[in-house]
Design an enzyme around this catalytic site. Structure first.
Site, PDB file in Angstrom:
ATOM      1  N   GLY A 152       0.843  -1.201   0.000  1.00  0.00           N
ATOM      2  CA  GLY A 152       0.000   0.000   0.000  1.00  0.00           C
ATOM      3  C   GLY A 152       0.875   1.247   0.000  1.00  0.00           C
ATOM      4  N   ILE A 154       2.272   3.179   2.320  1.00  0.00           N
ATOM      5  CA  ILE A 154       3.489   3.309   3.139  1.00  0.00           C
ATOM      6  C   ILE A 154       4.587   2.386   2.604  1.00  0.00           C
ATOM      7  CG2 ILE A 154       4.456   3.076   5.470  1.00  0.00           C
ATOM      8  CD1 ILE A 154       1.653   3.890   6.545  1.00  0.00           C
ATOM      9  N   ARG A 174      -1.255 -10.106  -0.850  1.00  0.00           N
ATOM     10  CA  ARG A 174      -2.217 -11.206  -1.026  1.00  0.00           C
ATOM     11  C   ARG A 174      -2.948 -11.108  -2.355  1.00  0.00           C
ATOM     12  NH1 ARG A 174      -6.146 -13.064   3.262  1.00  0.00           N
ATOM     13  NH2 ARG A 174      -6.839 -10.914   3.211  1.00  0.00           N
ATOM     14  N   THR A 236       6.553  -1.460  11.362  1.00  0.00           N
ATOM     15  CA  THR A 236       5.932  -0.159  11.659  1.00  0.00           C
ATOM     16  C   THR A 236       4.411  -0.263  11.491  1.00  0.00           C
ATOM     17  OG1 THR A 236       6.258   0.471   9.343  1.00  0.00           O
ATOM     18  CG2 THR A 236       7.894   1.264  10.927  1.00  0.00           C
ATOM     19  N   SER A 237       3.893  -1.509  11.373  1.00  0.00           N
ATOM     20  CA  SER A 237       2.453  -1.650  11.089  1.00  0.00           C
ATOM     21  C   SER A 237       1.662  -1.794  12.395  1.00  0.00           C
ATOM     22  CB  SER A 237       2.221  -2.819  10.129  1.00  0.00           C
ATOM     23  OG  SER A 237       2.629  -4.044  10.707  1.00  0.00           O
ATOM     24  N   ARG A 238       1.444  -3.005  12.827  1.00  0.00           N
ATOM     25  CA  ARG A 238       0.790  -3.250  14.113  1.00  0.00           C
ATOM     26  C   ARG A 238       1.513  -4.406  14.785  1.00  0.00           C
ATOM     27  NH1 ARG A 238      -0.986   1.171  13.864  1.00  0.00           N
ATOM     28  NH2 ARG A 238      -3.168   1.811  13.880  1.00  0.00           N
ATOM     29  N   GLU A 267       1.307  -3.528  23.319  1.00  0.00           N
ATOM     30  CA  GLU A 267       1.897  -2.270  23.750  1.00  0.00           C
ATOM     31  C   GLU A 267       1.008  -1.531  24.753  1.00  0.00           C
ATOM     32  OE1 GLU A 267       2.435  -0.921  19.606  1.00  0.00           O
ATOM     33  OE2 GLU A 267       1.343   0.873  20.176  1.00  0.00           O
ATOM     34  N   HIS A 285       6.119   3.619  19.092  1.00  0.00           N
ATOM     35  CA  HIS A 285       5.010   3.874  18.159  1.00  0.00           C
ATOM     36  C   HIS A 285       4.984   5.344  17.719  1.00  0.00           C
ATOM     37  CE1 HIS A 285       0.807   2.203  16.915  1.00  0.00           C
ATOM     38  NE2 HIS A 285       1.272   3.057  16.015  1.00  0.00           N
TER      39      HIS A 285
HETATM   40  C1  DGY Z   1      -1.767   5.005  12.569  1.00  0.00           C
HETATM   41  O1  DGY Z   1      -2.128   6.101  12.116  1.00  0.00           O
HETATM   42  O2  DGY Z   1      -2.424   3.973  12.388  1.00  0.00           O
HETATM   43  C2  DGY Z   1      -0.496   4.968  13.343  1.00  0.00           C
HETATM   44  O3  DGY Z   1      -0.246   3.760  13.915  1.00  0.00           O
HETATM   45  C3  DGY Z   1      -0.408   6.113  14.337  1.00  0.00           C
HETATM   46  O4  DGY Z   1      -0.290   7.274  13.626  1.00  0.00           O
END
Ligand code: DGY
Length: 324
Positions: A152, A154, A174, A236-238, A267, A285
């Protein structure tokens, strides 16, 4: 119009909300029970929420609000299906944090490869005695292969940066390979790979998928075992996309070489042992944490909230089908 703002957002957003209606900001994080009561009180039109506010089925069961405006692009804190069933719109803040988050992905990649945290600690501890041929040797970034998981906004912005650093960039998604005409100026410069191949061959793997049932623990013990022993994982996602306990084991045993993390499975808690590992770069985060990005997110979020409160379709709704 009545807004419940669970945690104050930056001033540009608060001004928009205050100009449009009545704004209430509780002085502490609401419990699930309190959030549920607020949502069904008929005294709130829209909740301006943080990714730490969980709107699950139970919280939304009797909800009478018109919308939830999330101060984030991610919205895994909201049970969107339940919200949609109740005609509640869910808003988010896409686009405005793409570059800032891609910067943090590159920062984590570079910092982990070049042992930045260890080096910083070394200098501050007064251990630096002068240049040495084999002091704190890291791994090469230029010439290495970056595997992007998800492709996507990012991920694409991360690809552009990585290409600038002379990396070979591959991605997996996917939905399969993205047709060249939809790759824009990345066409011919990035290659699609199947998941197994990407995991096995990448020097760096960077995660850019939303958290869903399908991506929960996508990186598990098996994935970590399949990665190169010299590879680094960047997230950097979840947090829950990675089995963090398995990651600690893999880093400890040398199954992989390092990890750069901005997000964590539970977290703000960290998996046991994670903070003791030298081969990690750990951030709290902060992917979108620049002054201008957070201010713009606040504006987007507040404008979404005002539109929802007016009964209009907001600029960014993840479930437009809930609108009636
Ligand atoms: C989001 O926007 O989903 C980030 O994790 C925080 O900015």
């Amino acid at each position: 119009m009545k807004f419940l703002v669970t945690t104050a957002i930056p001033a540009p957003g608060m001004h928009i909300l205050e100009a449009a209606g009545e704004v209430r900001v509780p002085d502490r994080q609401l419990s699930a029970g309190e959030l549920r009561r607020e949502c069904s009180s008929r005294d709130v039109d829209v909740v301006v929420a943080q990714l730490t506010d969980v709107f699950d089925r139970a919280v939304l069961e009797d909800a009478t609000i018109k919308g939830i405006s999330n101060y984030a692009v991610g919205y895994d804190n909201v049970d969107v299906a339940s919200a949609t069933r109740r005609g509640i719109l869910v808003g988010n803040t896409p686009g405005v944090l793409t570059d800032a988050t891609a910067d943090i992905a590159m920062l984590l990649l570079l910092a982990t490869a070049r042992r930045c945290v260890e080096a910083d600690r070394f200098v501050r501890a007064g251990k630096y005695q002068g240049w040495q041929p084999e002091l704190l040797l890291g791994s090469d970034v230029s010439g290495a292969t970056l595997g992007l998981v998800g492709f996507g906004r990012i991920a694409r912005a991360t690809a552009e940066r990585a290409l600038g650093f002379g990396m070979t960039v591959r991605y997996t998604a996917r939905s399969g390979p993205v047709p060249a005409e939809r790759l824009g100026h990345l066409a011919g410069r990035v290659q699609f790979a199947e998941w197994d191949d990407l995991v096995r061959t990448s020097d760096f793997i960077s995660l850019h998928v939303p958290l869903t049932d399908a991506t929960h623990h996508l990186v598990d013990e098996k994935t970590l075992r399949a990665m190169k022993p010299t590879a680094c994982l960047v997230n950097t996602s979840r947090g829950p996309v990675v089995d963090e306990k398995a990651l600690v084991e893999a880093l400890r045993s040398g199954e992989i070489a390092g990890a750069g993390l901005d997000v964590y499975e539970d977290e703000p808690a960290l998996a046991d042992g994670l903070a003791d590992l030298p081969n990690t770069t750990l951030l709290p985060h902060v992917g979108s944490a620049t002054c201008s990005v957070r201010a713009t997110m606040a504006e987007v979020c507040a404008n979404n909230a005002v539109a929802m409160a007016r009964g209009e379709m907001p600029a960014h709704a993840v479930n437009p089908e809930a609108w009636r």
